[in-house]
Scaffold this active site. Sequence first.
Site, PDB file in Angstrom:
ATOM      1  N   ASN A  45      -0.041   0.164 -15.736  1.00 57.94           N
ATOM      2  CA  ASN A  45       0.163  -0.804 -14.666  1.00 57.94           C
ATOM      3  C   ASN A  45       1.180  -0.226 -13.681  1.00 57.94           C
ATOM      4  O   ASN A  45       1.741   0.842 -13.909  1.00 57.94           O
ATOM      5  CB  ASN A  45       0.571  -2.183 -15.200  1.00 57.94           C
ATOM      6  CG  ASN A  45       1.892  -2.176 -15.946  1.00 57.94           C
ATOM      7  OD1 ASN A  45       2.789  -1.372 -15.658  1.00 57.94           O
ATOM      8  ND2 ASN A  45       2.038  -3.068 -16.905  1.00 57.94           N
ATOM      9  N   ASP A  86      -5.799  -4.903 -21.769  1.00 57.58           N
ATOM     10  CA  ASP A  86      -6.537  -4.190 -22.818  1.00 57.58           C
ATOM     11  C   ASP A  86      -8.037  -4.222 -22.545  1.00 57.58           C
ATOM     12  O   ASP A  86      -8.739  -3.218 -22.738  1.00 57.58           O
ATOM     13  CB  ASP A  86      -6.223  -4.794 -24.185  1.00 57.58           C
ATOM     14  CG  ASP A  86      -4.753  -4.616 -24.552  1.00 57.58           C
ATOM     15  OD1 ASP A  86      -4.179  -3.565 -24.214  1.00 57.58           O
ATOM     16  OD2 ASP A  86      -4.180  -5.531 -25.168  1.00 57.58           O
ATOM     17  N   GLY A 120      -2.427  -6.963 -30.945  1.00 60.13           N
ATOM     18  CA  GLY A 120      -2.165  -5.528 -31.010  1.00 60.13           C
ATOM     19  C   GLY A 120      -3.022  -4.840 -29.961  1.00 60.13           C
ATOM     20  O   GLY A 120      -4.221  -5.112 -29.860  1.00 60.13           O
ATOM     21  N   ASN A 142     -11.974  -4.433 -13.128  1.00 59.56           N
ATOM     22  CA  ASN A 142     -11.277  -5.584 -12.549  1.00 59.56           C
ATOM     23  C   ASN A 142     -12.007  -6.887 -12.879  1.00 59.56           C
ATOM     24  O   ASN A 142     -11.374  -7.911 -13.184  1.00 59.56           O
ATOM     25  CB  ASN A 142     -11.166  -5.448 -11.027  1.00 59.56           C
ATOM     26  CG  ASN A 142     -10.069  -4.495 -10.602  1.00 59.56           C
ATOM     27  OD1 ASN A 142      -9.180  -4.174 -11.385  1.00 59.56           O
ATOM     28  ND2 ASN A 142     -10.119  -4.035  -9.361  1.00 59.56           N
ATOM     29  N   ASP A 186      -7.985 -20.176 -12.595  1.00 61.67           N
ATOM     30  CA  ASP A 186      -7.821 -20.857 -13.896  1.00 61.67           C
ATOM     31  C   ASP A 186      -7.331 -19.877 -14.962  1.00 61.67           C
ATOM     32  O   ASP A 186      -8.010 -19.608 -15.946  1.00 61.67           O
ATOM     33  CB  ASP A 186      -9.136 -21.521 -14.326  1.00 61.67           C
ATOM     34  CG  ASP A 186     -10.338 -20.577 -14.253  1.00 61.67           C
ATOM     35  OD1 ASP A 186     -10.257 -19.576 -13.514  1.00 61.67           O
ATOM     36  OD2 ASP A 186     -11.345 -20.836 -14.936  1.00 61.67           O
ATOM     37  N   ASN A 219      -7.075  -5.134 -29.665  1.00 64.20           N
ATOM     38  CA  ASN A 219      -7.581  -5.820 -28.470  1.00 64.20           C
ATOM     39  C   ASN A 219      -8.580  -4.938 -27.718  1.00 64.20           C
ATOM     40  O   ASN A 219      -9.633  -5.404 -27.265  1.00 64.20           O
ATOM     41  CB  ASN A 219      -6.434  -6.181 -27.523  1.00 64.20           C
ATOM     42  CG  ASN A 219      -5.500  -7.245 -28.067  1.00 64.20           C
ATOM     43  OD1 ASN A 219      -5.780  -7.867 -29.088  1.00 64.20           O
ATOM     44  ND2 ASN A 219      -4.395  -7.458 -27.392  1.00 64.20           N
ATOM     45  N   GLY A 269      -2.208  -5.853 -10.708  1.00 60.17           N
ATOM     46  CA  GLY A 269      -2.371  -7.294 -10.864  1.00 60.17           C
ATOM     47  C   GLY A 269      -3.400  -7.843  -9.896  1.00 60.17           C
ATOM     48  O   GLY A 269      -4.513  -7.312  -9.778  1.00 60.17           O
TER      49      GLY A 269
END
Length: 287
Positions: free
Chosen positions: A180, A233, A44, A257, A224, A48, A201
């Site tokens: 975003n 979130d 949720g 970031n 990774d 989060n 992103g």
Amino acid sequence: MNTTHHPALTVVGSINLDITATASRLPLPGETIGGAVLRQQPGGKGANQAVAAARLAGRSRMVGAVGMDDAGRNLLDAMAAVGVDTTDVARVDAATGTALVLVDSQGENSIVVCPGANAEVSVAGVEFGEDEAVLCQLEVDMSVVLEAARAARGFFALNAAPAMPLPAELLERCDLVIVNETEYELIPELRDAALVAVTYGADGAAIYERGVRVAEAAGVVVLDVANTIGAGDAFCAALVLALRSGLDYSQALAVANAVGADAVRDASSQPALKELQHYVAAAAPTR
């Protein structure tokens, strides 16, 4: 209700149980696929963000709703265990919110959300301090988000996800909107908003004032990647906390970031994070 000392960040929003089935590929309509792996974990967007804030700042507060079922109790326990004040999470006579997630071997997913108790979230009777930042998302009813915006006395931030039209009153109250790049395109009224942070992103993030790009920060390369679901979130919680701690826009974006990059390395939607100060020091420009 704890009104004596408010935490740095209070989140008003959704609390879900995420039930994830990972299969070789996504089934076609009417098709059954075997050999999948099942996983259940807290989720949720609201929960989060509250958990990320607690891990970054030591404590946070959650305003939401869960059912009277085992899932609701387990989700409350999980939040409390990491320092989230759950006093203002209501137990209601509805099933706890659940997200059914299908994931294929390439990480592509299909999600069905059953809001359940999230449809009964209310801020009635909840007190907000003047020095307390409030963060909302759009996984609860818009009327609740508006109610929270009116009740919040200090800094008010909105993660406008999932994308939908935003009432003028809500946009005018927002000290910060976080989206975003897709959501930024889908909500044209954000061009007129006072302050909008947009994530791109791997290409980093930027801040816009009334549609003008005023700050940016490069993305962090992560090789990774384990799970991208909780990264946005974690970014939201980190950006609000970083701005509230006095960092300028570019520094705050760099910190957020770095937090988001740490989040995608963790398989959980509520990833383990270090304290905010660790990311602030790591993102500080070298002389």
